[in-house]
Design an enzyme around this catalytic site. Sequence first.
Site, PDB file in Angstrom:
ATOM      1  N   THR A  82      -6.107  -1.358   3.689  1.00 42.26           N
ATOM      2  CA  THR A  82      -5.584  -1.347   2.549  1.00 42.26           C
ATOM      3  C   THR A  82      -4.118  -1.896   2.079  1.00 42.26           C
ATOM      4  O   THR A  82      -4.207  -2.314   0.909  1.00 42.26           O
ATOM      5  CB  THR A  82      -5.083   0.043   2.166  1.00 42.26           C
ATOM      6  OG1 THR A  82      -6.208   0.979   2.702  1.00 42.26           O
ATOM      7  CG2 THR A  82      -4.918   0.291   0.944  1.00 42.26           C
ATOM      8  N   ARG A 107       0.832   5.239   0.266  1.00 44.72           N
ATOM      9  CA  ARG A 107       0.290   5.914   1.038  1.00 44.72           C
ATOM     10  C   ARG A 107       1.321   6.834   1.494  1.00 44.72           C
ATOM     11  O   ARG A 107       2.265   6.400   2.057  1.00 44.72           O
ATOM     12  CB  ARG A 107      -0.016   4.648   2.552  1.00 44.72           C
ATOM     13  CG  ARG A 107      -1.132   5.519   3.286  1.00 44.72           C
ATOM     14  CD  ARG A 107      -1.084   4.741   4.231  1.00 44.72           C
ATOM     15  NE  ARG A 107      -2.435   4.426   3.535  1.00 44.72           N
ATOM     16  CZ  ARG A 107      -4.071   4.040   4.089  1.00 44.72           C
ATOM     17  NH1 ARG A 107      -4.115   3.727   5.237  1.00 44.72           N
ATOM     18  NH2 ARG A 107      -5.088   3.943   3.088  1.00 44.72           N
TER      19      ARG A 107
HETATM   20  C1  NCD Z   1      -9.282   5.377   5.542  1.00 48.15           C
HETATM   21  C2  NCD Z   1      -8.296   5.779   5.625  1.00 48.15           C
HETATM   22  O1  NCD Z   1      -6.589   5.860   5.614  1.00 48.15           O
HETATM   23  O2  NCD Z   1      -8.105   6.934   5.057  1.00 48.15           O
HETATM   24  N1  NCD Z   1      -9.150   3.986   6.244  1.00 48.15           N
HETATM   25  C3  NCD Z   1      -8.430   2.923   5.519  1.00 48.15           C
HETATM   26  O3  NCD Z   1      -7.946   3.176   4.391  1.00 48.15           O
HETATM   27  N2  NCD Z   1      -9.636   2.085   4.763  1.00 48.15           N
HETATM   28  C4  NCD Z   1      -9.953   5.576   6.650  1.00 48.15           C
HETATM   29  C5  NCD Z   1      -9.796   6.588   8.416  1.00 48.15           C
HETATM   30  O4  NCD Z   1      -8.362   6.376   8.279  1.00 48.15           O
HETATM   31  O5  NCD Z   1     -10.677   6.277   9.100  1.00 48.15           O
END
Ligand code: NCD
Length: 307
Positions: free
Chosen positions: A61, A110
Amino acid sequence: MSWKRKHILGLEEMTADEIYTILEKSKIYLDQIERKETGSNSEELKGYNAVNLFFEHSTRTRMSFELAQKRLGMEVLNFHAVTSSVSKGETFIDTIETVSAMDLDVMVIRHVKPGTPELATKHTTASVINGGDGSREHPTQALLDLMTMWLKGKDFAGLKVAIVGDILHSRVARSEIFGLEKLGAEVILVGPPPLIPGDLSRKGIEISHDIDEVLDYVDVLYLLRIQRERMAEVFIPDEEEYFRTYGLDRKRLDKTKDSCLVMHPGPVNRGVEIAVDIVNDKKSVILEQVRNGVAVRMALLSLLLKG
Ligand code: NCD
């Protein structure tokens, strides 16, 4: 449609029209990326600034947002909570107000706590994009997944998608469910009873505790990682047992339709939710998801900043 939304906080609040607008715009960027023409975009958001505020770990991400921002000509700042003043006790709101005072246009956030991106919107004039908030939503992941299904020629009306694994802790699953249902797809949640949240079963979404019963029925198998870092107690006996009962191995994959897509948001735990040799099988579109993610994020940045 003309774009009005200033923030991307979740798919729960988004309309099917908005989702299709994003997919169509993403396709334009993907075509440019494939023709290696993204250099010609580098002026599109020149003069705009972005900051990626990651209070939780990330590979795909964060890198994908940074690449999308750079491909559009934005100035990019990256913030990592562990090396910031958060480790000196600075609060989330103080961090947002400090960053905001630097006159930024977009914040990608995030955070382990659900609702933090929305809270940030009250303390900044920048557009906020949710890069994953706790177990609540991960809208850009779901959008890139929808784009991957769409580009593979899947028609969402009546599309059968099984989401398999740790649904309880998965923000990806929640965004996926909101998005798929808005577009008319049928979602089936598959996993051990303790990993299927009660609120989703109450909403009338189909639930199965037996992966073998859905294999030849579904058009998409969407696998999830067991998120041990979000578990305060033990939800599954052990990983070998999970792989035996829910893991996608060759025998199970052979029972799926020829056109079935195997998807995963990553990071993959090989040998737990998916067998080592299936990650790169011809039915797997895991790396295409990653590739499409950059185009989707370019589309979102452009829509938020330029409409
Ligand atoms: C996910 C997340 O961080 O929510 N990964 C992501 O962003 N592609 C899924 C995960 O951590 O399993």
